[in-house]
Write an enzyme that holds these catalytic residues in place. Structure first.
Site, mmCIF file in Angstrom:
data_model
loop_
_atom_site.group_PDB
_atom_site.id
_atom_site.type_symbol
_atom_site.label_atom_id
_atom_site.label_comp_id
_atom_site.label_asym_id
_atom_site.label_seq_id
_atom_site.Cartn_x
_atom_site.Cartn_y
_atom_site.Cartn_z
ATOM 1 N N SER A 178 0.824 -1.204 0.000
ATOM 2 C CA SER A 178 0.000 0.000 0.000
ATOM 3 C C SER A 178 0.859 1.255 0.000
ATOM 4 C CB SER A 178 -0.917 0.021 1.223
ATOM 5 O OG SER A 178 -1.808 -1.067 1.207
HETATM 6 N N1 SAH Z 1 -1.475 -4.556 3.934
HETATM 7 C C1 SAH Z 1 -0.718 -4.892 2.749
HETATM 8 C C2 SAH Z 1 -1.516 -4.619 1.485
HETATM 9 C C3 SAH Z 1 -1.337 -5.712 0.493
HETATM 10 S S1 SAH Z 1 -2.441 -5.676 -0.884
HETATM 11 C C4 SAH Z 1 0.628 -4.200 2.736
HETATM 12 O O1 SAH Z 1 0.867 -3.343 3.608
HETATM 13 O O2 SAH Z 1 1.461 -4.509 1.907
HETATM 14 C C5 SAH Z 1 -3.802 -6.618 -0.291
HETATM 15 C C6 SAH Z 1 -3.559 -8.050 0.109
HETATM 16 O O3 SAH Z 1 -4.823 -8.620 0.442
HETATM 17 C C7 SAH Z 1 -2.966 -8.941 -0.971
HETATM 18 O O4 SAH Z 1 -1.787 -9.508 -0.500
HETATM 19 C C8 SAH Z 1 -4.051 -10.001 -1.202
HETATM 20 O O5 SAH Z 1 -3.537 -11.299 -1.498
HETATM 21 C C9 SAH Z 1 -4.784 -9.987 0.133
HETATM 22 N N2 SAH Z 1 -6.153 -10.529 0.105
HETATM 23 C C10 SAH Z 1 -7.108 -10.402 -0.857
HETATM 24 N N3 SAH Z 1 -8.230 -11.071 -0.502
HETATM 25 C C11 SAH Z 1 -7.991 -11.639 0.719
HETATM 26 C C12 SAH Z 1 -8.759 -12.465 1.593
HETATM 27 N N4 SAH Z 1 -10.000 -12.887 1.310
HETATM 28 N N5 SAH Z 1 -8.154 -12.867 2.752
HETATM 29 C C13 SAH Z 1 -6.898 -12.492 3.070
HETATM 30 N N6 SAH Z 1 -6.134 -11.711 2.283
HETATM 31 C C14 SAH Z 1 -6.658 -11.286 1.107
#
Ligand code: SAH
Length: 208
Positions: free
Chosen positions: A55
């Site tokens: 993010s």
């Molecule tokens: N908080 C993270 C953001 C990563 S992007 C950071 O600081 O880097 C969002 C993430 O959500 C991705 O890695 C994706 O695989 C995950 N995601 C999507 N759907 C999900 C679900 N149902 N359960 C858990 N994770 C999920």
């Protein structure tokens, strides 16, 4: 470079000194692919493994702010991803439970030395739509992927008096919602602005 990023976030309206302090303390370049290392302190999202993103720092600060964290809060994060947001939360002295659905990312996090600094972060490989019923209820829930709707099971795992921050919409664009549950269990939703996240998907992905 980290100080410059913090200065930029201040100019963009982030005022919470604890959150800014956490961003200043965390080496964001450790979370990125070598190819993006030099740009790590730009206020941008970047690609990570499994087609996902880390993010944007502004978004991390904004979402953290909306959670109105208190020390020792029990927090659930959906979408561990690079674990950058998790470490920002970890710096704030709360107890974090974080779920990632991509096996590849979950396994990478397990090899990430920096995470060992945070015994207050517990990681799970699973489907965020299910939450963690046996560890809940939670004071705060943070969703860091674009949810198609407010996940009902997560709402059930939110304590009375709790706050959930969730971007709701399709994968093009979402509205950031702050959802509060009062002492009687009544739910209130506030729209806080627009956001852009990768989608929240059902089930676990087993590759990687
Ligand atoms: N908080 C993270 C953001 C990563 S992007 C950071 O600081 O880097 C969002 C993430 O959500 C991705 O890695 C994706 O695989 C995950 N995601 C999507 N759907 C999900 C679900 N149902 N359960 C858990 N994770 C999920």
């Amino acid at each position: 470079m980290r100080k410059q990023l913090v200065q930029l976030l201040r100019e963009k309206g982030i005022k919470d000194e604890r959150v800014l302090g956490a961003i200043e303390a965390i080496p964001r370049h450790f979370f990125l692919d070598k190819a993006f290392e030099r740009q790590a302190y730009e206020d941008r999202a970047f690609p990570i493994a499994a087609g996902q993103t880390i993010s944007q720092p502004y978004t991390v600060a904004w979402q953290t702010n909306l959670l109105d964290l208190k020390k020792y809060d029990k927090v659930l994060e959906i979408g561990t991803g690079s674990a950058y947001q998790a470490c920002v939360l970890g710096e704030l002295g709360i107890f974090l439970f974080t779920i990632e659905r991509q096996k590849e990312l979950y396994d990478l996090q397990g090899k990430f030395e920096l995470l060992k600094k945070y015994p207050n972060i517990k990681r799970f490989y699973g489907d965020g739509f299910e939450g963690l019923p046996s560890y809940g209820p939670f004071d705060k829930i943070l969703i860091t992927c674009g949810a198609p709707f407010i996940p009902p099971k997560l709402l059930m795992q939110l304590k009375p008096g709790g706050i959930m921050v969730v971007p709701v919409g399709d994968d093009g664009k979402q509205k950031m919602l702050r959802v509060t549950k009062d002492a009687n269990g009544t739910i209130t939703e506030e729209e806080m602005g627009d956001s852009l996240f990768v989608p929240m998907l059902q089930g676990r992905s087993t590759t990687g």
